[in-house]
Motif scaffolding. Structure first.
Motif, PDB file in Angstrom:
ATOM      1  N   GLN A  22      -7.294 -87.185   9.794  1.00  0.00           N
ATOM      2  CA  GLN A  22      -7.859 -86.345   8.716  1.00  0.00           C
ATOM      3  C   GLN A  22      -8.577 -87.216   7.787  1.00  0.00           C
ATOM      4  O   GLN A  22      -7.905 -88.229   7.333  1.00  0.00           O
ATOM      5  CB  GLN A  22      -6.696 -85.306   8.209  1.00  0.00           C
ATOM      6  CG  GLN A  22      -6.978 -84.521   7.169  1.00  0.00           C
ATOM      7  CD  GLN A  22      -5.614 -83.542   6.828  1.00  0.00           C
ATOM      8  OE1 GLN A  22      -4.879 -83.713   7.517  1.00  0.00           O
ATOM      9  NE2 GLN A  22      -5.810 -83.047   5.893  1.00  0.00           N
ATOM     10  N   PHE A  23      -9.267 -86.826   7.233  1.00  0.00           N
ATOM     11  CA  PHE A  23     -10.156 -87.484   5.973  1.00  0.00           C
ATOM     12  C   PHE A  23     -10.110 -87.045   4.764  1.00  0.00           C
ATOM     13  O   PHE A  23     -10.487 -85.802   4.646  1.00  0.00           O
ATOM     14  CB  PHE A  23     -11.703 -87.758   6.336  1.00  0.00           C
ATOM     15  CG  PHE A  23     -11.657 -88.520   7.679  1.00  0.00           C
ATOM     16  CD1 PHE A  23     -11.405 -90.012   7.950  1.00  0.00           C
ATOM     17  CD2 PHE A  23     -12.046 -87.704   8.759  1.00  0.00           C
ATOM     18  CE1 PHE A  23     -11.970 -90.514   9.165  1.00  0.00           C
ATOM     19  CE2 PHE A  23     -12.033 -88.379  10.024  1.00  0.00           C
ATOM     20  CZ  PHE A  23     -12.040 -89.493  10.123  1.00  0.00           C
ATOM     21  N   VAL A  24      -9.319 -87.797   3.661  1.00  0.00           N
ATOM     22  CA  VAL A  24      -9.281 -87.233   2.163  1.00  0.00           C
ATOM     23  C   VAL A  24      -9.804 -88.185   1.395  1.00  0.00           C
ATOM     24  O   VAL A  24     -10.204 -89.203   1.539  1.00  0.00           O
ATOM     25  CB  VAL A  24      -7.716 -87.024   2.114  1.00  0.00           C
ATOM     26  CG1 VAL A  24      -6.981 -85.968   2.786  1.00  0.00           C
ATOM     27  CG2 VAL A  24      -6.978 -88.413   2.101  1.00  0.00           C
ATOM     28  N   LEU A  25     -10.108 -87.795   0.255  1.00  0.00           N
ATOM     29  CA  LEU A  25     -10.583 -88.519  -1.222  1.00  0.00           C
ATOM     30  C   LEU A  25      -9.489 -89.902  -1.159  1.00  0.00           C
ATOM     31  O   LEU A  25      -8.404 -89.407  -1.273  1.00  0.00           O
ATOM     32  CB  LEU A  25     -10.689 -87.801  -2.286  1.00  0.00           C
ATOM     33  CG  LEU A  25     -11.789 -86.655  -2.224  1.00  0.00           C
ATOM     34  CD1 LEU A  25     -11.746 -85.827  -3.491  1.00  0.00           C
ATOM     35  CD2 LEU A  25     -13.185 -87.507  -1.939  1.00  0.00           C
ATOM     36  N   ALA A  26     -10.227 -91.007  -1.369  1.00  0.00           N
ATOM     37  CA  ALA A  26      -9.180 -91.935  -1.733  1.00  0.00           C
ATOM     38  C   ALA A  26      -9.256 -92.215  -3.226  1.00  0.00           C
ATOM     39  O   ALA A  26     -10.214 -92.077  -3.722  1.00  0.00           O
ATOM     40  CB  ALA A  26      -9.743 -93.248  -0.781  1.00  0.00           C
ATOM     41  N   GLY A  27      -8.202 -93.021  -3.786  1.00  0.00           N
ATOM     42  CA  GLY A  27      -8.426 -93.378  -5.145  1.00  0.00           C
ATOM     43  C   GLY A  27      -8.748 -95.040  -5.208  1.00  0.00           C
ATOM     44  O   GLY A  27      -9.140 -95.475  -4.299  1.00  0.00           O
ATOM     45  N   GLY A  28      -8.973 -95.584  -6.340  1.00  0.00           N
ATOM     46  CA  GLY A  28      -9.069 -96.889  -6.421  1.00  0.00           C
ATOM     47  C   GLY A  28     -10.334 -97.434  -6.455  1.00  0.00           C
ATOM     48  O   GLY A  28     -11.276 -96.272  -7.150  1.00  0.00           O
ATOM     49  N   PRO A  29     -10.877 -98.452  -6.440  1.00  0.00           N
ATOM     50  CA  PRO A  29     -12.158 -98.938  -6.636  1.00  0.00           C
ATOM     51  C   PRO A  29     -12.968 -98.249  -5.741  1.00  0.00           C
ATOM     52  O   PRO A  29     -12.779 -97.947  -4.690  1.00  0.00           O
ATOM     53  CB  PRO A  29     -12.137-100.476  -6.598  1.00  0.00           C
ATOM     54  CG  PRO A  29     -10.975-100.577  -5.444  1.00  0.00           C
ATOM     55  CD  PRO A  29     -10.041 -99.601  -5.697  1.00  0.00           C
ATOM     56  N   GLY A  30     -14.247 -97.988  -6.027  1.00  0.00           N
ATOM     57  CA  GLY A  30     -15.398 -97.582  -5.236  1.00  0.00           C
ATOM     58  C   GLY A  30     -16.486 -96.910  -6.294  1.00  0.00           C
ATOM     59  O   GLY A  30     -17.541 -96.317  -5.855  1.00  0.00           O
ATOM     60  N   GLY A  31     -16.344 -96.800  -7.585  1.00  0.00           N
ATOM     61  CA  GLY A  31     -17.386 -96.150  -8.369  1.00  0.00           C
ATOM     62  C   GLY A  31     -17.356 -94.484  -7.983  1.00  0.00           C
ATOM     63  O   GLY A  31     -16.424 -93.929  -7.999  1.00  0.00           O
ATOM     64  N   SER A  80      -6.210 -96.434   3.152  1.00  0.00           N
ATOM     65  CA  SER A  80      -7.328 -96.501   2.260  1.00  0.00           C
ATOM     66  C   SER A  80      -7.615 -97.786   1.534  1.00  0.00           C
ATOM     67  O   SER A  80      -7.700 -97.937   0.204  1.00  0.00           O
ATOM     68  CB  SER A  80      -6.745 -95.397   1.021  1.00  0.00           C
ATOM     69  OG  SER A  80      -5.683 -95.857   0.789  1.00  0.00           O
ATOM     70  N   ARG A  81      -7.212 -98.965   2.279  1.00  0.00           N
ATOM     71  CA  ARG A  81      -7.264-100.147   1.921  1.00  0.00           C
ATOM     72  C   ARG A  81      -8.649-100.700   1.501  1.00  0.00           C
ATOM     73  O   ARG A  81      -9.228-101.324   0.880  1.00  0.00           O
ATOM     74  CB  ARG A  81      -6.811-101.341   3.146  1.00  0.00           C
ATOM     75  CG  ARG A  81      -6.317-102.623   2.802  1.00  0.00           C
ATOM     76  CD  ARG A  81      -5.898-103.190   3.358  1.00  0.00           C
ATOM     77  NE  ARG A  81      -4.752-102.648   4.146  1.00  0.00           N
ATOM     78  CZ  ARG A  81      -3.872-103.232   5.212  1.00  0.00           C
ATOM     79  NH1 ARG A  81      -4.270-104.221   5.756  1.00  0.00           N
ATOM     80  NH2 ARG A  81      -2.730-102.603   5.565  1.00  0.00           N
ATOM     81  N   PHE A  82      -9.903 -99.824   2.657  1.00  0.00           N
ATOM     82  CA  PHE A  82     -11.227-100.355   2.556  1.00  0.00           C
ATOM     83  C   PHE A  82     -12.043 -99.311   1.925  1.00  0.00           C
ATOM     84  O   PHE A  82     -11.386 -98.140   1.932  1.00  0.00           O
ATOM     85  CB  PHE A  82     -11.610-100.710   3.953  1.00  0.00           C
ATOM     86  CG  PHE A  82     -11.007-101.726   4.708  1.00  0.00           C
ATOM     87  CD1 PHE A  82     -11.023-103.168   4.127  1.00  0.00           C
ATOM     88  CD2 PHE A  82     -10.100-101.681   5.625  1.00  0.00           C
ATOM     89  CE1 PHE A  82     -10.380-104.237   4.763  1.00  0.00           C
ATOM     90  CE2 PHE A  82      -9.038-102.622   5.926  1.00  0.00           C
ATOM     91  CZ  PHE A  82      -9.302-103.827   5.650  1.00  0.00           C
ATOM     92  N   ARG A  83     -13.298 -99.622   1.799  1.00  0.00           N
ATOM     93  CA  ARG A  83     -14.095 -98.653   0.968  1.00  0.00           C
ATOM     94  C   ARG A  83     -14.782 -97.558   1.872  1.00  0.00           C
ATOM     95  O   ARG A  83     -15.436 -96.453   1.600  1.00  0.00           O
ATOM     96  CB  ARG A  83     -15.033 -99.327   0.059  1.00  0.00           C
ATOM     97  CG  ARG A  83     -14.629 -99.950  -1.317  1.00  0.00           C
ATOM     98  CD  ARG A  83     -15.542-100.492  -2.216  1.00  0.00           C
ATOM     99  NE  ARG A  83     -14.895-101.238  -3.252  1.00  0.00           N
ATOM    100  CZ  ARG A  83     -15.790-101.193  -4.314  1.00  0.00           C
ATOM    101  NH1 ARG A  83     -16.788-101.211  -4.281  1.00  0.00           N
ATOM    102  NH2 ARG A  83     -15.026-101.853  -5.336  1.00  0.00           N
ATOM    103  N   SER A  84     -14.949 -98.335   3.216  1.00  0.00           N
ATOM    104  CA  SER A  84     -15.479 -97.338   4.217  1.00  0.00           C
ATOM    105  C   SER A  84     -14.662 -96.737   5.087  1.00  0.00           C
ATOM    106  O   SER A  84     -13.655 -97.202   5.418  1.00  0.00           O
ATOM    107  CB  SER A  84     -16.579 -98.121   5.186  1.00  0.00           C
ATOM    108  OG  SER A  84     -15.670 -98.980   5.992  1.00  0.00           O
ATOM    109  N   GLN A  85     -14.931 -95.460   5.653  1.00  0.00           N
ATOM    110  CA  GLN A  85     -14.241 -94.645   6.387  1.00  0.00           C
ATOM    111  C   GLN A  85     -13.727 -95.405   7.729  1.00  0.00           C
ATOM    112  O   GLN A  85     -12.813 -95.274   8.024  1.00  0.00           O
ATOM    113  CB  GLN A  85     -14.978 -93.328   6.608  1.00  0.00           C
ATOM    114  CG  GLN A  85     -13.965 -92.140   7.118  1.00  0.00           C
ATOM    115  CD  GLN A  85     -14.932 -91.056   7.471  1.00  0.00           C
ATOM    116  OE1 GLN A  85     -15.828 -90.733   8.355  1.00  0.00           O
ATOM    117  NE2 GLN A  85     -14.788 -89.895   6.495  1.00  0.00           N
ATOM    118  N   GLU A  86     -14.834 -95.705   8.312  1.00  0.00           N
ATOM    119  CA  GLU A  86     -14.975 -96.450   9.550  1.00  0.00           C
ATOM    120  C   GLU A  86     -13.836 -97.556   9.595  1.00  0.00           C
ATOM    121  O   GLU A  86     -12.840 -97.768  10.542  1.00  0.00           O
ATOM    122  CB  GLU A  86     -16.310 -97.234   9.997  1.00  0.00           C
ATOM    123  CG  GLU A  86     -16.197 -97.479  11.597  1.00  0.00           C
ATOM    124  CD  GLU A  86     -16.047 -96.489  12.265  1.00  0.00           C
ATOM    125  OE1 GLU A  86     -15.217 -96.684  13.393  1.00  0.00           O
ATOM    126  OE2 GLU A  86     -16.262 -95.224  12.183  1.00  0.00           O
TER     127      GLU A  86
END
Length: 144
Positions: A22-31, A80-86
């Motif tokens: 399941q994919f959800v909105l992540a917090g943190g950096p990413g603009g 949610s450690r990285f900025r890309s979903q993959e």
């Protein structure tokens, strides 16, 4: 990619149908990207009903999972450690693999009882008698 099987080792392979993502909105950096794209991944795996794991591995995995395990026996790993979903998807699958590998480790060998060495017994008894002598000297002096 959730439909791909997850290879743990040569004896354990988790089928793709057992994993749910399941994919959800992540917090943190990413603009602005963080507000638009669902990059955080929640990977669900039903440990209790999995045919890929034996009972010993299931019970060990439940202990290792802790609060990530639901009452129904479903493990949830959130990445949610990285900025890309993959990359988050790969991270979640890798963390599941590490948890199952840790649960699959064989139990440690039983502890062998050992006797204390003769020298250590003698040293202990000598120290005890020394303490006894010290405590005897603390008493009232005898009236001789």
């Amino acid at each position: 990619m959730a439909s791909d099987p997850l290879y743990i080792n040569d004896r354990i392979t988790i089928s793709g149908w057992e994993l749910t993502e399941q994919f959800v909105l992540a917090g943190g950096p990413g603009g602005q990207n963080v507000n638009k794209v669902s990059t955080s991944v929640q990977l669900f795996f039903n440990i209790q009903n999995s045919p890929a794991l034996n009972e010993r591995i299931k019970s060990n995995a439940v202990k290792l999972a802790g609060r990530r395990m639901s009452k129904e026996g479903v493990l949830m790993i959130e990445a949610s450690r990285f900025r890309s979903q993959e990359r988050n998807r790969e991270d979640a699958r890798e963390r599941l693999k590490e948890l199952i590998l840790e649960a699959a480790k064989p139990p440690p060998p039983p502890r062998k009882k050992t006797k204390p060495t003769k020298g250590s017994v003698e040293r202990r008894l000598k120290a005890k008698s020394g303490r006894s002598d010290v405590k005897k000297m603390r008493g009232r002096p005898s009236g001789e």
